[in-house]
Design a protein around this motif. Structure first.
Motif, PDB file in Angstrom:
ATOM      1  N   GLU A   1      71.629  75.981  27.847  1.00  0.00           N
ATOM      2  CA  GLU A   1      70.114  76.318  27.923  1.00  0.00           C
ATOM      3  C   GLU A   1      69.852  77.120  29.294  1.00  0.00           C
ATOM      4  O   GLU A   1      70.010  76.914  30.261  1.00  0.00           O
TER       5      GLU A   1
ATOM      6  N   GLU B   1      65.743  79.251  30.595  1.00  0.00           N
ATOM      7  CA  GLU B   1      64.481  79.106  30.066  1.00  0.00           C
ATOM      8  C   GLU B   1      63.893  79.918  29.112  1.00  0.00           C
ATOM      9  O   GLU B   1      63.092  79.197  28.243  1.00  0.00           O
ATOM     10  N   TRP B   2      64.721  80.985  28.783  1.00  0.00           N
ATOM     11  CA  TRP B   2      64.289  81.811  27.638  1.00  0.00           C
ATOM     12  C   TRP B   2      64.848  81.142  26.186  1.00  0.00           C
ATOM     13  O   TRP B   2      64.051  81.580  25.399  1.00  0.00           O
TER      14      TRP B   2
ATOM     15  N   GLN C   1      65.005  78.153  25.620  1.00  0.00           N
ATOM     16  CA  GLN C   1      64.118  77.188  25.576  1.00  0.00           C
ATOM     17  C   GLN C   1      62.855  77.593  24.692  1.00  0.00           C
ATOM     18  O   GLN C   1      62.100  76.830  23.892  1.00  0.00           O
ATOM     19  N   SER C   2      62.270  78.696  25.336  1.00  0.00           N
ATOM     20  CA  SER C   2      60.900  79.033  24.807  1.00  0.00           C
ATOM     21  C   SER C   2      61.255  80.068  23.636  1.00  0.00           C
ATOM     22  O   SER C   2      60.162  80.345  22.737  1.00  0.00           O
TER      23      SER C   2
ATOM     24  N   GLN D   1      62.521  83.329  23.557  1.00  0.00           N
ATOM     25  CA  GLN D   1      62.513  84.664  23.884  1.00  0.00           C
ATOM     26  C   GLN D   1      63.840  85.248  23.728  1.00  0.00           C
ATOM     27  O   GLN D   1      64.784  84.378  24.321  1.00  0.00           O
TER      28      GLN D   1
ATOM     29  N   THR E   1      69.244  76.533  33.198  1.00  0.00           N
ATOM     30  CA  THR E   1      68.522  75.471  33.676  1.00  0.00           C
ATOM     31  C   THR E   1      69.192  74.418  34.083  1.00  0.00           C
ATOM     32  O   THR E   1      70.624  74.190  33.562  1.00  0.00           O
TER      33      THR E   1
ATOM     34  N   LEU F   1      59.290  86.983  21.531  1.00  0.00           N
ATOM     35  CA  LEU F   1      59.181  86.021  20.657  1.00  0.00           C
ATOM     36  C   LEU F   1      59.709  86.805  19.099  1.00  0.00           C
ATOM     37  O   LEU F   1      59.043  87.827  19.142  1.00  0.00           O
TER      38      LEU F   1
END
Length: 234
Positions: free
Chosen positions: A18, A20-21, A23-24, A26, A36, A112
């Motif tokens: 994973e 950050e992107w 997870q979001s 992106q 992360t 996104l």
């Protein structure tokens, strides 16, 4: 995996942990977004279950490891193999290759799906069908087309077949590990099975997940057997 396939060379397709992107949601192509802490833990969990002497991915049985140039993929490789990283490098079994880089999203980088569709609507695109990356790619906008992604994957598949082809039935260890990305791993599985990228193949590996590809009937001309998909413990 069935016993009859135990001696057939395999390809282990690994998605990085994973970020950050991821997870979001992106789109993360060329951006070098690190794992992360949870992403590192995902990969460590996979390593503890699947990697090591006598385990599913046995470093002693590897003929080659190909890794994407992005740091999130390279960190995943390092966590997976730990102390064996130096040995694999010393044996000349590691290669960093752009053939495993994530899809080049061009202007869609960091967006996104909803934002990409809105952007394309403003450009007057997709009036008949909703945007589908597997069919429409990332053009206009400077990104890769589906055909470009398919072509570079096919180049790597040819190298794998050249490596594994002579050893369909002997005891030479030529398993392969590929460490790559979300869209790229799905694209690779489709091309391995002979499907175009817009083929509807219900395959989605979680970050840190492992896919296992092999051959039917010990025949390099029939790389059409998807043996299974494994996921890391959470």
């Amino acid at each position: 995996m069935p016993d009859k396939d135990a001696s057939t060379p395999r390809v282990f397709l690994i998605r990085h942990g994973e970020t950050e992107w991821s997870q979001s949601g992106q789109y993360t192509g060329k951006s070098d977004i690190p794992l992360t802490a949870n992403g590192e833990a995902q990969v460590a969990s996979t390593a503890s279950i699947a990697v090591g002497s006598g385990r599913l991915i046995d470093p002693a049985k590897l003929g080659k490891v190909w890794v994407s140039p992005r740091s999130r993929a390279q960190k995943t490789f390092e966590i997976l193999f730990g102390e064996q990283v130096a040995e694999l490098k010393g044996q000349g079994k590691l290669e960093i290759t752009e053939e495993l880089a994530e899809w080049d999203y061009g202007e869609y980088e960091g967006l996104l799906t909803k934002q990409i569709k809105e952007k394309r609507a403003e450009q007057g695109l997709d009036k008949e069908k909703p945007w589908d990356i597997w069919r429409d790619g990332c053009a206009p906008g400077g990104g890769e087309s589906a055909q470009q992604v398919s072509d570079r994957i096919d180049g790597l598949i040819a190298k794998i077949r050249e490596l594994q082809g002579p050893h369909m039935k002997d005891a030479v260890n030529v398993d392969v590990v590929l460490v790559a990305h979300g869209h790229l791993t799905r694209a690779f599985a489709k091309r391995w099975l002979g499907y175009p990228l817009d083929h509807n193949l219900n395959l989605m590996m979680e970050p840190g997940g492992v896919g296992i590809l092999s051959y039917s009937h010990h025949n390099v001309e029939e790389p059409a057997l998807l043996l299974g998909i494994g996921f890391p413990s959470q």
